[in-house]
Design an enzyme around this catalytic site. Structure first.
Site, PDB file in Angstrom:
ATOM      1  N   TYR A  53      12.722 -17.481  46.906  1.00 34.54           N
ATOM      2  CA  TYR A  53      11.669 -16.479  47.096  1.00 34.54           C
ATOM      3  C   TYR A  53      11.916 -15.244  46.229  1.00 34.54           C
ATOM      4  CZ  TYR A  53       8.820 -12.886  49.351  1.00 34.54           C
ATOM      5  OH  TYR A  53       7.927 -11.864  49.586  1.00 34.54           O
ATOM      6  N   LYS A  65       9.777 -13.587  43.139  1.00 31.55           N
ATOM      7  CA  LYS A  65       9.258 -12.212  43.203  1.00 31.55           C
ATOM      8  C   LYS A  65       9.909 -11.312  42.149  1.00 31.55           C
ATOM      9  CE  LYS A  65       6.075 -12.213  46.458  1.00 31.55           C
ATOM     10  NZ  LYS A  65       4.659 -11.914  46.118  1.00 31.55           N
TER      11      LYS A  65
HETATM   12  N1  LIG Z   1       4.053 -10.708  54.742  1.00 27.03           N
HETATM   13  C1  LIG Z   1       5.121  -9.976  54.324  1.00 27.03           C
HETATM   14  O1  LIG Z   1       5.923  -9.452  55.120  1.00 27.03           O
HETATM   15  C2  LIG Z   1       5.330  -9.768  52.840  1.00 27.03           C
HETATM   16  C3  LIG Z   1       6.454  -9.047  52.392  1.00 27.03           C
HETATM   17  C4  LIG Z   1       6.638  -8.850  51.029  1.00 27.03           C
HETATM   18  C5  LIG Z   1       5.713  -9.368  50.128  1.00 27.03           C
HETATM   19  N2  LIG Z   1       4.631 -10.062  50.603  1.00 27.03           N
HETATM   20  C6  LIG Z   1       3.656 -10.588  49.659  1.00 27.03           C
HETATM   21  O2  LIG Z   1       2.404 -10.010  49.943  1.00 27.03           O
HETATM   22  C7  LIG Z   1       1.360 -10.910  49.590  1.00 27.03           C
HETATM   23  C8  LIG Z   1       0.412 -11.107  50.772  1.00 27.03           C
HETATM   24  O3  LIG Z   1       1.128 -11.526  51.904  1.00 27.03           O
HETATM   25  P1  LIG Z   1       0.345 -11.990  53.224  1.00 27.03           P
HETATM   26  O4  LIG Z   1       1.337 -11.939  54.322  1.00 27.03           O
HETATM   27  O5  LIG Z   1      -0.931 -11.255  53.342  1.00 27.03           O
HETATM   28  O6  LIG Z   1       0.084 -13.536  52.857  1.00 27.03           O
HETATM   29  P2  LIG Z   1      -1.046 -14.539  53.400  1.00 27.03           P
HETATM   30  O7  LIG Z   1      -1.719 -14.012  54.609  1.00 27.03           O
HETATM   31  O8  LIG Z   1      -0.393 -15.899  53.479  1.00 27.03           O
HETATM   32  O9  LIG Z   1      -2.123 -14.554  52.216  1.00 27.03           O
HETATM   33  C9  LIG Z   1      -1.841 -15.123  50.980  1.00 27.03           C
HETATM   34  C10 LIG Z   1      -3.108 -15.821  50.497  1.00 27.03           C
HETATM   35  O10 LIG Z   1      -2.865 -16.331  49.169  1.00 27.03           O
HETATM   36  C11 LIG Z   1      -3.477 -17.610  49.100  1.00 27.03           C
HETATM   37  N3  LIG Z   1      -2.894 -18.445  48.067  1.00 27.03           N
HETATM   38  C12 LIG Z   1      -1.691 -19.076  48.097  1.00 27.03           C
HETATM   39  N4  LIG Z   1      -1.525 -19.825  47.001  1.00 27.03           N
HETATM   40  C13 LIG Z   1      -2.636 -19.663  46.247  1.00 27.03           C
HETATM   41  C14 LIG Z   1      -3.050 -20.202  45.009  1.00 27.03           C
HETATM   42  N5  LIG Z   1      -2.284 -21.084  44.322  1.00 27.03           N
HETATM   43  N6  LIG Z   1      -4.252 -19.860  44.518  1.00 27.03           N
HETATM   44  C15 LIG Z   1      -5.044 -18.988  45.216  1.00 27.03           C
HETATM   45  N7  LIG Z   1      -4.711 -18.442  46.407  1.00 27.03           N
HETATM   46  C16 LIG Z   1      -3.509 -18.780  46.912  1.00 27.03           C
HETATM   47  C17 LIG Z   1      -3.230 -18.203  50.472  1.00 27.03           C
HETATM   48  O11 LIG Z   1      -4.072 -19.297  50.682  1.00 27.03           O
HETATM   49  P3  LIG Z   1      -3.538 -20.536  51.603  1.00 27.03           P
HETATM   50  O12 LIG Z   1      -3.375 -19.961  52.965  1.00 27.03           O
HETATM   51  O13 LIG Z   1      -4.602 -21.558  51.475  1.00 27.03           O
HETATM   52  O14 LIG Z   1      -2.222 -20.944  51.013  1.00 27.03           O
HETATM   53  C18 LIG Z   1      -3.514 -17.006  51.375  1.00 27.03           C
HETATM   54  O15 LIG Z   1      -4.878 -16.913  51.731  1.00 27.03           O
HETATM   55  C19 LIG Z   1       2.059 -12.179  49.110  1.00 27.03           C
HETATM   56  O16 LIG Z   1       2.177 -12.157  47.706  1.00 27.03           O
HETATM   57  C20 LIG Z   1       3.429 -12.075  49.752  1.00 27.03           C
HETATM   58  O17 LIG Z   1       4.431 -12.816  49.049  1.00 27.03           O
HETATM   59  C21 LIG Z   1       4.423 -10.276  51.922  1.00 27.03           C
END
Ligand SMILES: NC(=O)c1ccc[n+]([C@@H]2O[C@H](COP(=O)([O-])OP(=O)(O)OC[C@H]3O[C@@H](n4cnc5c(N)ncnc54)[C@H](OP(=O)(O)O)[C@@H]3O)[C@@H](O)[C@H]2O)c1
Length: 229
Positions: free
Chosen positions: A147, A151
């Site tokens: 991961y 990132k």
């Molecule tokens: N949540 C945390 O604590 C956290 C911490 C640090 C960084 N982040 C980053 O913040 C961002 C948002 O996080 P989140 O928690 O809101 O995530 P999330 O709710 O899982 O939303 C991510 C979205 O991206 C879509 N996606 C994944 N692969 C894709 C692809 N190949 N093409 C187009 N869309 C795609 C997913 O669709 P599917 O559901 O269909 O896969 C999902 O709708 C991410 O980049 C994550 O790594 C999150």
């Protein structure tokens, strides 16, 4: 923060952070293209007012180009791209799979690169790209090698593209969240103090600033957004 008149494409727009950014950008006066791999936003996620593009795998260059081109057509141009598509896996090296490294690279880095390459044909002077890295990628811990490598890639990509686009007056920045207060995180860490986590809206506000005219002098920045974690 006004984004009146701005035309913004948001990837991962049907997820927790993506939806918060779409809603905040609409509220700030932008027109928004919401792009995601999911076919439609989950029940209860209201993206009314956004142009929706579901079923798009942004890690495929042709799909990313088609989606961005279609978004540009609907919005009448493009001023900014927010790369939010991404995901997480916890897996130790001893018990994990090599494929996890490919998977996270694909979802976290390749999507952002493909969408940005597609957007570059449309962004003009004053354009904006905002990426989402991760605070945990500044120094990896056990179980997050794949991961944090993916990132870290997002962070290096941000810096490289920021340098490449300086002469075009297009800024490229990234936010580095600690833990976002999302339903999956609450389920996975039920005993944590959720009040310390970053609210999606708080992160959206930082992203909106980076998209705004007020952030014209900020580029190549990796901005920790940690809440009280
Ligand atoms: N949540 C945390 O604590 C956290 C911490 C640090 C960084 N982040 C980053 O913040 C961002 C948002 O996080 P989140 O928690 O809101 O995530 P999330 O709710 O899982 O939303 C991510 C979205 O991206 C879509 N996606 C994944 N692969 C894709 C692809 N190949 N093409 C187009 N869309 C795609 C997913 O669709 P599917 O559901 O269909 O896969 C999902 O709708 C991410 O980049 C994550 O790594 C999150």
């Amino acid at each position: 923060m006004s984004l009146a008149g701005k035309r913004i494409a948001v990837t991962g727009a049907f997820g927790t952070l993506g939806a918060a950014v779409v809603q905040a950008a609409l509220h700030a006066g932008a027109t928004v293209a919401a792009i995601d791999r999911a076919d439609a936003p989950p029940a209860g996620v209201d993206l009314a007012g956004a142009h929706r593009f579901g079923g798009i795998d942004l890690a495929e260059a042709a799909s990313a180009k088609n989606a961005i081109d279609a978004a540009v057509k609907e919005l009448g141009g493009l001023d900014a791209l927010v790369n939010i598509a991404g995901t997480f896996r916890w897996e130790t090296l001893a018990e994990g799979k090599l494929e996890t490294w490919d998977f996270l690279y694909r979802v976290n880095l390749r999507t952002a690169v493909a969408a940005s390459q597609a957007a570059l044909a449309h962004l003009r002077e004053g354009g904006r790209i905002v990426n989402v890295g991760a605070l945990s990628a500044l120094k990896a811990g056990a179980g997050v090698g794949a991961y944090t490598a993916s990132k870290s890639g997002v962070m290096r990509f941000t810096e490289a593209l920021a340098e490449e686009l300086k002469e075009r007056d297009i800024t490229v920045n990234a936010v580095l969240p600690s833990i976002i207060d999302t339903p999956p995180n609450r389920k996975d860490m039920p005993k944590a103090d959720f009040g310390k986590w970053v609210k999606p809206r708080q992160l959206a506000d930082v992203i909106l600033f980076l998209l705004s005219d007020q952030a014209a002098a900020v580029t190549g920045a990796l901005i920790p957004v940690v809440g009280r974690v």
